[in-house]
Write a protein that holds these residues in place. Structure first.
Motif, PDB file in Angstrom:
ATOM      1  N   LYS A 248       0.838  -1.201   0.000  1.00  0.00           N
ATOM      2  CA  LYS A 248       0.000   0.000   0.000  1.00  0.00           C
ATOM      3  C   LYS A 248       0.867   1.243   0.000  1.00  0.00           C
ATOM      4  N   TYR A 249       0.185   2.366  -0.139  1.00  0.00           N
ATOM      5  CA  TYR A 249       0.796   3.666   0.129  1.00  0.00           C
ATOM      6  C   TYR A 249       2.041   3.939  -0.698  1.00  0.00           C
ATOM      7  N   GLY A 250       2.113   3.344  -1.889  1.00  0.00           N
ATOM      8  CA  GLY A 250       3.252   3.651  -2.742  1.00  0.00           C
ATOM      9  C   GLY A 250       4.575   3.249  -2.130  1.00  0.00           C
ATOM     10  N   ARG A 251       4.566   2.160  -1.350  1.00  0.00           N
ATOM     11  CA  ARG A 251       5.816   1.683  -0.742  1.00  0.00           C
ATOM     12  C   ARG A 251       6.874   1.425  -1.813  1.00  0.00           C
ATOM     13  N   VAL A 252       8.075   1.936  -1.595  1.00  0.00           N
ATOM     14  CA  VAL A 252       9.199   1.668  -2.485  1.00  0.00           C
ATOM     15  C   VAL A 252      10.206   0.795  -1.734  1.00  0.00           C
ATOM     16  N   GLY A 253      10.567  -0.328  -2.325  1.00  0.00           N
ATOM     17  CA  GLY A 253      11.535  -1.231  -1.699  1.00  0.00           C
ATOM     18  C   GLY A 253      12.948  -0.915  -2.154  1.00  0.00           C
ATOM     19  N   ASP A 254      13.826  -1.892  -2.001  1.00  0.00           N
ATOM     20  CA  ASP A 254      15.233  -1.640  -2.315  1.00  0.00           C
ATOM     21  C   ASP A 254      15.570  -1.798  -3.793  1.00  0.00           C
ATOM     22  N   SER A 255      14.744  -2.561  -4.524  1.00  0.00           N
ATOM     23  CA  SER A 255      15.130  -2.927  -5.900  1.00  0.00           C
ATOM     24  C   SER A 255      15.423  -1.725  -6.804  1.00  0.00           C
ATOM     25  N   PRO A 256      14.637  -0.619  -6.724  1.00  0.00           N
ATOM     26  CA  PRO A 256      14.946   0.505  -7.622  1.00  0.00           C
ATOM     27  C   PRO A 256      15.948   1.484  -7.031  1.00  0.00           C
ATOM     28  N   ILE A 257      16.515   1.156  -5.875  1.00  0.00           N
ATOM     29  CA  ILE A 257      17.407   2.113  -5.220  1.00  0.00           C
ATOM     30  C   ILE A 257      18.867   1.715  -5.401  1.00  0.00           C
ATOM     31  N   ILE A 258      19.594   2.601  -6.102  1.00  0.00           N
ATOM     32  CA  ILE A 258      21.016   2.377  -6.352  1.00  0.00           C
ATOM     33  C   ILE A 258      21.744   2.341  -5.003  1.00  0.00           C
ATOM     34  N   GLY A 259      22.576   1.311  -4.825  1.00  0.00           N
ATOM     35  CA  GLY A 259      23.304   1.167  -3.557  1.00  0.00           C
ATOM     36  C   GLY A 259      22.575   0.283  -2.566  1.00  0.00           C
ATOM     37  N   ALA A 260      21.265   0.119  -2.754  1.00  0.00           N
ATOM     38  CA  ALA A 260      20.491  -0.788  -1.892  1.00  0.00           C
ATOM     39  C   ALA A 260      20.253  -2.097  -2.649  1.00  0.00           C
ATOM     40  N   GLY A 261      19.431  -2.063  -3.710  1.00  0.00           N
ATOM     41  CA  GLY A 261      19.118  -3.271  -4.469  1.00  0.00           C
ATOM     42  C   GLY A 261      20.116  -3.600  -5.565  1.00  0.00           C
ATOM     43  N   THR A 262      20.802  -2.588  -6.064  1.00  0.00           N
ATOM     44  CA  THR A 262      21.693  -2.754  -7.219  1.00  0.00           C
ATOM     45  C   THR A 262      22.908  -1.854  -7.083  1.00  0.00           C
ATOM     46  N   TYR A 263      24.091  -2.403  -7.357  1.00  0.00           N
ATOM     47  CA  TYR A 263      25.283  -1.558  -7.406  1.00  0.00           C
ATOM     48  C   TYR A 263      26.334  -2.223  -8.286  1.00  0.00           C
ATOM     49  N   ALA A 264      27.080  -1.414  -9.015  1.00  0.00           N
ATOM     50  CA  ALA A 264      28.183  -1.943  -9.830  1.00  0.00           C
ATOM     51  C   ALA A 264      29.294  -0.913  -9.890  1.00  0.00           C
ATOM     52  N   ASN A 265      30.517  -1.380  -9.758  1.00  0.00           N
ATOM     53  CA  ASN A 265      31.673  -0.491  -9.800  1.00  0.00           C
ATOM     54  C   ASN A 265      32.861  -1.314 -10.295  1.00  0.00           C
ATOM     55  N   ASN A 266      33.424  -0.942 -11.425  1.00  0.00           N
ATOM     56  CA  ASN A 266      34.550  -1.696 -11.987  1.00  0.00           C
ATOM     57  C   ASN A 266      35.714  -1.838 -11.017  1.00  0.00           C
ATOM     58  N   LYS A 267      35.818  -0.901 -10.064  1.00  0.00           N
ATOM     59  CA  LYS A 267      36.912  -0.970  -9.090  1.00  0.00           C
ATOM     60  C   LYS A 267      36.772  -2.158  -8.154  1.00  0.00           C
ATOM     61  N   THR A 268      35.528  -2.623  -7.967  1.00  0.00           N
ATOM     62  CA  THR A 268      35.277  -3.644  -6.946  1.00  0.00           C
ATOM     63  C   THR A 268      34.440  -4.787  -7.505  1.00  0.00           C
ATOM     64  N   CYS A 269      33.125  -4.564  -7.588  1.00  0.00           N
ATOM     65  CA  CYS A 269      32.210  -5.664  -7.894  1.00  0.00           C
ATOM     66  C   CYS A 269      30.867  -5.137  -8.369  1.00  0.00           C
ATOM     67  N   GLY A 270      30.011  -6.056  -8.763  1.00  0.00           N
ATOM     68  CA  GLY A 270      28.609  -5.752  -9.028  1.00  0.00           C
ATOM     69  C   GLY A 270      27.761  -6.633  -8.141  1.00  0.00           C
ATOM     70  N   VAL A 271      26.629  -6.111  -7.663  1.00  0.00           N
ATOM     71  CA  VAL A 271      25.808  -6.846  -6.698  1.00  0.00           C
ATOM     72  C   VAL A 271      24.329  -6.604  -6.995  1.00  0.00           C
ATOM     73  N   SER A 272      23.500  -7.648  -6.861  1.00  0.00           N
ATOM     74  CA  SER A 272      22.041  -7.492  -6.910  1.00  0.00           C
ATOM     75  C   SER A 272      21.452  -8.180  -5.686  1.00  0.00           C
ATOM     76  N   ALA A 273      20.430  -7.547  -5.096  1.00  0.00           N
ATOM     77  CA  ALA A 273      19.867  -8.019  -3.828  1.00  0.00           C
ATOM     78  C   ALA A 273      18.431  -8.489  -3.980  1.00  0.00           C
ATOM     79  N   THR A 274      18.000  -9.338  -3.067  1.00  0.00           N
ATOM     80  CA  THR A 274      16.600  -9.748  -2.956  1.00  0.00           C
ATOM     81  C   THR A 274      16.295 -10.062  -1.500  1.00  0.00           C
ATOM     82  N   GLY A 275      15.113  -9.667  -1.050  1.00  0.00           N
ATOM     83  CA  GLY A 275      14.755  -9.959   0.338  1.00  0.00           C
ATOM     84  C   GLY A 275      13.851  -8.894   0.916  1.00  0.00           C
ATOM     85  N   THR A 276      13.859  -8.765   2.227  1.00  0.00           N
ATOM     86  CA  THR A 276      13.048  -7.762   2.915  1.00  0.00           C
ATOM     87  C   THR A 276      13.716  -6.405   2.685  1.00  0.00           C
ATOM     88  N   GLY A 277      13.216  -5.717   1.666  1.00  0.00           N
ATOM     89  CA  GLY A 277      13.893  -4.574   1.090  1.00  0.00           C
ATOM     90  C   GLY A 277      14.323  -3.491   2.063  1.00  0.00           C
TER      91      GLY A 277
END
Lengths: 356, 356
Positions: A248-277
């Motif tokens: 409800k209420y336009g809840r936004v989870g982690d998936s569309p948030i850079i650094g929370a659900g998704t991050y990539a940096n050639n210096k280190t790594c790339g990561v994708s998350a799933t769970g209780t956002g």
């Protein structure tokens, strides 16, 4: 009581002869020449189809075959892009598209229903070479939300667009839309009815606290994601989801948030998350994994493990998939299972569901 | 050409007699006793009212007085909360409220207009003790967006709500709404007309690239934020904004994003950001500042400086305010000025606008 399961595979070490030459003023100018010299680097893709209560005893052999087949199809599609010299961005987008188009996962076609009986979609993508990023949140009827996130990244100065405005932007840019029927799957609709019934029961009893585990299992189950490294050594990550059933209420989870659900940096790594956002937002889970590698010199496996420890300590649940700039692949999750797999240019190909 | 201006003040060092005793099994159980022992710690608040082209030669003395008076009022209000033993969360909320209620800043009443002639508001708040967070994005007519973000944090399992759903939630929870007239300020409306005129001119000339600096100055000017540490040693941070003039497509900037516009962690520091939001998202600016302290053992000043370097290297502009767990206050910005100030229990009280 949560346990953190880790599984890390170290890929072929890049042979020293394949390493890029230290950039001189000539080679810096001549990008295509640099590209040629690194063509033979290893490449890899790792994907997930969500974490939750995934137990062998609860799965029929037909279900196992269905998930295994679709995950393999997603891996193969992304891998093919990499093999043909395509970018990691194109590879993760392609893999995510396959899962978005399947009713098995909570993304695209298989997205769960919000409290209004609509399918509200979120997605994000990040380019580890430039740190360019794109994300959309709370959009409806977009067939492949990750494609809209990609367009935000490629065609605007912005990172994130939300709601009706994001839909308008996607339409203007030729993104494919489907009507509500396309997103209507019986399984997800029944989950909504069940969630609404339970909420009614909860309200009847004036109970304010709902068991978190139950929420995870029924409400957030099947976010998809992919991380890849291409022949040029560029890392990209992407995540797509339908969010929580009955949200409800336009809840936004982690998936569309850079650094929370998704991050990539050639210096280190790339990561994708799933769970209780919410826990992945509060810990900045995917950025934190990168920081632990960059600033504490932890391995990819140790970094993911450290982030899942932080999430577990706060009460959160879920998992992470990742690969680093050397092509090492790792995952970490504290749920009972996670749909996951990877495929590497060394020939390794793995698909798994359970604790193992 | 951008220059990074730094200004850091070290507060009174906490006397060793005031330090918390190492936790034993007894003291861990007895939280109130722990609280008592740290009651006499120093406290402080630091605020900003946006970064941009702020030059002495462009300000009348009346404008200077108006900004100075309002920033001091915001500092005093937050400081009073801390002085009376209130929480850092209440203090930052109070300070932000004062700036939201003023037409001087791009938040609340003074918010800029989007392309549809509406005022769309974003805000976020974070509790450094628990890492609990609340944020709202793309809401209209909410008088004090930071109050809605606080309610999301305090009353739900969620971190972020957006759009109509967030407005519905705020209404249900007694958040104060105002009609569009309340948010209509001539200055901001003229900025919209000017931006739309320029866009028309730009389109007429088929120019796709608009000077970034010009965009910053006119479109993003006056986001407000506050960071505080209270007598218990708890850090909180809050940020509130009206976003970009003439913004379209439901663009979401950094202000409502935890780790980008706002971050607080008792282990390290609290930070609030203002500037070209996309760069603060891509660098996870406020979380990165915390990571540089935690994992690289940089000082607060060095950490903010490092983050602004990353942002500058990508082409971004703006600034950060912060304080750490020892009550040190710092800021860093690469624009020509930033409305800013701090007030500490040591008696220090500073308000500044320009490079100095």
């Amino acid at each position: 009581m949560k346990r953190i399961l880790l599984f890390t595979v170290f890929s072929l070490l890049l042979c020293s002869s394949c390493k890029k030459e230290p950039a001189t003023s000539e080679t810096v100018e001549n990008v295509s020449s640099l590209t040629e010299t690194s063509k033979e680097n290893g490449f890899a893709i790792v994907i997930h189809g969500g974490a939750g209560t995934i137990k062998k005893e609860n799965m029929t052999s037909e279900q196992e075959v269905a998930y295994r087949t679709k995950l393999q199809e997603a891996l193969d599609a992304g891998y093919k892009v990499l093999e043909e010299g395509g970018s990691s961005l194109d590879a993760v987008q392609k893999s995510v598209n396959i899962m978005e188009d399947s009713p098995l996962f909570n993304a695209g076609k298989g997205a769960v229903f919000n409290s209004a009986g609509k399918n509200e979609l979120d997605a994000s993508i990040m380019d580890g070479k430039t740190l360019n990023s794109g994300a959309i949140a709370g959009v409806k009827q977009i067939k492949n939300p990750i494609n809209a996130a990609r367009i935000v990244m490629d065609s605007t100065r912005h990172v994130m667009m939300a709601g009706k405005g994001a839909e308008d932007f996607a339409k203007l840019n030729g993104i494919e839309f489907e009507d509500d029927n396309y997103f209507h799957t019986e399984k997800r609709y029944n989950q909504l009815l069940k969630a609404q019934e339970r909420e009614k029961v909860v309200l009847d009893h004036s109970a304010l606290i709902i068991d978190t585990k139950e929420l995870i299992d029924d409400h957030k189950y099947g976010t998809v994601g992919a991380v890849a490294i291409d022949k040029e050594g560029n890392i990209a990550a992407a995540t797509s989801t339908g969010g929580m059933t009955n949200k409800k209420y336009g809840r936004v989870g982690d998936s569309p948030i850079i650094g929370a659900g998704t991050y990539a940096n050639n210096k280190t790594c790339g990561v994708s998350a799933t769970g209780t956002g919410e826990y992945f937002i509060r810990t900045l889970a995917t950025h934190e994994a990168s920081s632990l590698m960059q600033y504490r010199n932890l391995s990819l496996k140790e970094s993911l493990d450290g982030v899942m420890k932080q999430i577990g300590d706060l009460g959160g649940s879920g998992g992470l998939i990742a690969l680093d700039r050397n092509g090492n692949v790792a995952w970490s999750f504290n749920s009972t299972g996670m749909y996951r797999g990877y495929k590497k240019s060394s020939g390794e190909n793995v698909v798994k569901f359970y604790e193992e």
